[in-house]
Write an enzyme that holds these catalytic residues in place. Sequence first.
Site, PDB file in Angstrom:
ATOM      1  N   ASP A  70       0.997  -1.244  -0.002  1.00 62.37           N
ATOM      2  CA  ASP A  70      -0.080  -0.042   0.090  1.00 62.37           C
ATOM      3  C   ASP A  70       1.078   1.347   0.075  1.00 62.37           C
ATOM      4  O   ASP A  70       1.879   1.366   0.476  1.00 62.37           O
ATOM      5  CB  ASP A  70      -0.944   0.028   1.199  1.00 62.37           C
ATOM      6  CG  ASP A  70      -0.315   0.065   2.551  1.00 62.37           C
ATOM      7  OD1 ASP A  70       0.538  -0.557   2.666  1.00 62.37           O
ATOM      8  OD2 ASP A  70      -0.879   0.715   3.559  1.00 62.37           O
ATOM      9  N   GLU A 134      -0.137  -0.651   5.854  1.00 64.39           N
ATOM     10  CA  GLU A 134       0.880  -0.163   6.789  1.00 64.39           C
ATOM     11  C   GLU A 134       0.941   1.217   6.966  1.00 64.39           C
ATOM     12  O   GLU A 134       1.282   1.693   7.936  1.00 64.39           O
ATOM     13  CB  GLU A 134       2.563  -0.655   6.096  1.00 64.39           C
ATOM     14  CG  GLU A 134       3.481  -0.318   7.213  1.00 64.39           C
ATOM     15  CD  GLU A 134       4.000   0.892   7.279  1.00 64.39           C
ATOM     16  OE1 GLU A 134       4.691   1.214   8.257  1.00 64.39           O
ATOM     17  OE2 GLU A 134       3.874   1.872   6.315  1.00 64.39           O
TER      18      GLU A 134
HETATM   19 ZN   LIG Z   1       6.722   2.268   4.327  1.00 65.29          ZN
END
Ligand SMILES: [Zn+2]
Length: 374
Positions: A70, A134
């Site tokens: 992501d 994340e």
């Molecule tokens: Zn990162």
Amino acid sequence: MSEIATNIAVKLIQRESVTPADGGCQNYLASLLAPLGFVRTEVDAGDVTNSIYTRMGELGGTLAFAGHTDVVPTGPVDKWAHAPFSGDILDGILYGRGAQDMKGAIACWVAAVANLCADYTPLPTIQLLITSDEEGESIDGTIRIIEHMQAKGVLPDAAIVGEPSCSEKVGDTIRRGRRGAVQVRAVFHGKQGHSAYPQDADNAIHHAAPALARIAAIDWGSPADGFPPTSCQITNVNGGTGATNVIPGLCEAVIDIRYNPGNNFDGIKAMIEAACSDCDVTLAFEHAAMAFSTADGPFLDLVCDSIKAVTGIDTVRDTGGGTSDGRFLAAAGVPVAELGTTNSTIHQVGEQVAVDELATLTAIYTDIIKNFEG
Ligand SMILES: [Zn+2]
């Protein structure tokens, strides 16, 4: 060697994957990894695509690479000279969201394994732990992967996290730990009233001010080895109605604490509570990130030796920066080193990475995998 990494990085950047979307990145990675002997285990949670890719080794020991597909939002697209999901390459520079953070590093790791497999090099067991959560809340991401691995008893012996750790050149800095973060919301209670009639009121700010002064003066002790000291910052104080003649009945404060592993959440909580013990106060604590630290030892030495062998650089073993998914691995007892590209344009408009960097990082990863002994 560099071509493989660059091509993979381009294809990952072209898959639009703003958190928590994966944009097809993981299916693409699976298509690259399956022919190399990797088996994919999906550990999806909520909206998040999580995968463990495992290639059983010819040698003992298990080495993991942890990363995220992501990316953060692009910001104004018209400000990008190259469209954020184009993966354009011009004059040796690869442009696009995720180039540094951290599709570039994922590409390098896959390229390193592909090259080693093509050479029939005997390898340890290799795991890729890839999440698409994340940059957001990190609630359904790497932590779910680690829980799954703990339950199955397949935690690695050590892990590289591909976060962009370097400042000027690839290899100049690794992170072997990060500070933790605690946020506190404090609401001091009093009784609102007329400022000419203080006997009928109780000023909440008068309770808050000395308590906040005590909090700001807390001695957090000496920092753990190599870490900056614990920092406690009062970031917001709000009280009063705006009128000059109203004694405030409430005062609210926000405190942001970045702690080194010499402190811990329970200890921090106890010290804040003690500083407020004579107040009518409601305290809400959030342990936003746990501190972690990997001790000096064979794994960090291996990483630094590989960097030295490829680049000639004596690496700084740093503990700065914000939080990372390394904390989840470290909490499970896995030695962690963060090593990725440089970080000069992360989260910025116009994120980019030099193609040369990808070549260097691929060579370093290759050396680490080759010399890893579990
Ligand atoms: Zn990162």
